[in-house]
Scaffold this motif. Structure first.
Motif, PDB file in Angstrom:
ATOM      1  N   UNK A 183       0.838  -1.298  -0.066  1.00  0.00           N
ATOM      2  CA  UNK A 183       0.112  -0.208   0.187  1.00  0.00           C
ATOM      3  C   UNK A 183       0.894   1.169   0.051  1.00  0.00           C
ATOM      4  N   UNK A 184       0.322   2.216  -0.831  1.00  0.00           N
ATOM      5  CA  UNK A 184       1.001   3.416  -0.580  1.00  0.00           C
ATOM      6  C   UNK A 184       0.438   4.474   0.473  1.00  0.00           C
ATOM      7  N   UNK A 185       1.324   4.965   1.217  1.00  0.00           N
ATOM      8  CA  UNK A 185       0.836   5.762   2.437  1.00  0.00           C
ATOM      9  C   UNK A 185       1.117   5.487   3.634  1.00  0.00           C
ATOM     10  N   UNK A 186       0.600   4.199   4.156  1.00  0.00           N
ATOM     11  CA  UNK A 186       0.788   3.884   5.556  1.00  0.00           C
ATOM     12  C   UNK A 186       2.321   3.637   5.640  1.00  0.00           C
TER      13      UNK A 186
ATOM     14  N   UNK B   9      -2.007   3.614  12.910  1.00  0.00           N
ATOM     15  CA  UNK B   9      -2.351   4.923  13.754  1.00  0.00           C
ATOM     16  C   UNK B   9      -3.658   5.008  13.916  1.00  0.00           C
ATOM     17  N   UNK B  10      -4.372   6.122  13.419  1.00  0.00           N
ATOM     18  CA  UNK B  10      -5.772   6.341  13.448  1.00  0.00           C
ATOM     19  C   UNK B  10      -6.217   6.615  11.968  1.00  0.00           C
ATOM     20  N   UNK B  11      -5.631   5.958  11.025  1.00  0.00           N
ATOM     21  CA  UNK B  11      -6.111   5.798   9.662  1.00  0.00           C
ATOM     22  C   UNK B  11      -6.364   4.537   9.255  1.00  0.00           C
ATOM     23  N   UNK B  12      -7.385   4.100   8.365  1.00  0.00           N
ATOM     24  CA  UNK B  12      -7.856   2.867   8.170  1.00  0.00           C
ATOM     25  C   UNK B  12      -7.933   2.775   6.629  1.00  0.00           C
ATOM     26  N   UNK B  13      -7.053   1.948   5.773  1.00  0.00           N
ATOM     27  CA  UNK B  13      -7.462   1.662   4.413  1.00  0.00           C
ATOM     28  C   UNK B  13      -8.149   0.694   4.076  1.00  0.00           C
TER      29      UNK B  13
ATOM     30  N   UNK C 230      -2.586  -3.369  11.822  1.00  0.00           N
ATOM     31  CA  UNK C 230      -3.691  -4.630  11.819  1.00  0.00           C
ATOM     32  C   UNK C 230      -4.122  -4.731  10.522  1.00  0.00           C
ATOM     33  N   UNK C 231      -4.842  -5.857  10.462  1.00  0.00           N
ATOM     34  CA  UNK C 231      -5.398  -6.391   9.261  1.00  0.00           C
ATOM     35  C   UNK C 231      -7.022  -7.140   9.669  1.00  0.00           C
TER      36      UNK C 231
ATOM     37  N   UNK D 140     -10.138   5.463   2.195  1.00  0.00           N
ATOM     38  CA  UNK D 140      -9.307   5.862   3.168  1.00  0.00           C
ATOM     39  C   UNK D 140     -10.050   6.286   4.300  1.00  0.00           C
ATOM     40  N   UNK D 141     -10.085   5.911   5.489  1.00  0.00           N
ATOM     41  CA  UNK D 141     -10.665   6.914   6.472  1.00  0.00           C
ATOM     42  C   UNK D 141      -9.505   7.354   7.453  1.00  0.00           C
ATOM     43  N   UNK D 142      -9.639   8.612   7.905  1.00  0.00           N
ATOM     44  CA  UNK D 142      -8.410   9.324   8.400  1.00  0.00           C
ATOM     45  C   UNK D 142      -9.449   9.456   9.930  1.00  0.00           C
ATOM     46  N   UNK D 143      -8.293   9.534  11.048  1.00  0.00           N
ATOM     47  CA  UNK D 143      -8.639  10.221  12.230  1.00  0.00           C
ATOM     48  C   UNK D 143      -9.626   9.357  12.913  1.00  0.00           C
ATOM     49  N   UNK D 144      -9.576   7.899  12.926  1.00  0.00           N
ATOM     50  CA  UNK D 144     -10.579   7.046  13.400  1.00  0.00           C
ATOM     51  C   UNK D 144     -10.085   6.947  15.024  1.00  0.00           C
ATOM     52  N   UNK D 145     -10.748   7.178  15.724  1.00  0.00           N
ATOM     53  CA  UNK D 145     -10.508   7.121  17.369  1.00  0.00           C
ATOM     54  C   UNK D 145     -11.493   6.275  18.084  1.00  0.00           C
TER      55      UNK D 145
END
Length: 98
Positions: free
Chosen positions: A54-57, A77-81, A62-63, A93-98
């Protein structure tokens, strides 16, 4: 079960609900999808279906596979692809998942 393909330590593993597929992420930065629906008694090996870099992370933490195994979600971290398990295509892509 012996899954050969990653070049570094595996961080996370998830089995599909039907027990036919496994997704792994590793320190090597790859998401790998495996077909584990094999004949172990005949010493058939698991098959690597796809390997995605993956590009980015920077680090894949986790998977998880979706309940129908059509998507693989990886986190850093707090991002999910999200990736398609059919063709490896990046879906969301979802960012800032907390």
């Amino acid at each position: 079960m012996d899954l050969k393909g990653h070049r570094a330590a595996v961080y996370s593993v998830d089995f599909s609900a039907d027990g036919k597929m496994v997704a792994t992420v590793s320190r090597d930065g790859f998401l790998m999808i495996w077909n584990i629906n094999v004949r172990y008694r005949e010493q058939e090996s698991c098959k690597l279906v796809m390997s995605i870099k993956p590009e980015g992370p920077a680090r894949l933490d986790r998977v998880r596979l979706s309940p129908d195994s059509t998507l693989a979600a990886i986190s850093e971290g707090s991002s999910v692809w999200f990736f398609s398990t059919a063709d490896g295509r990046h879906v969301e892509k979802i960012e800032n998942c907390t």
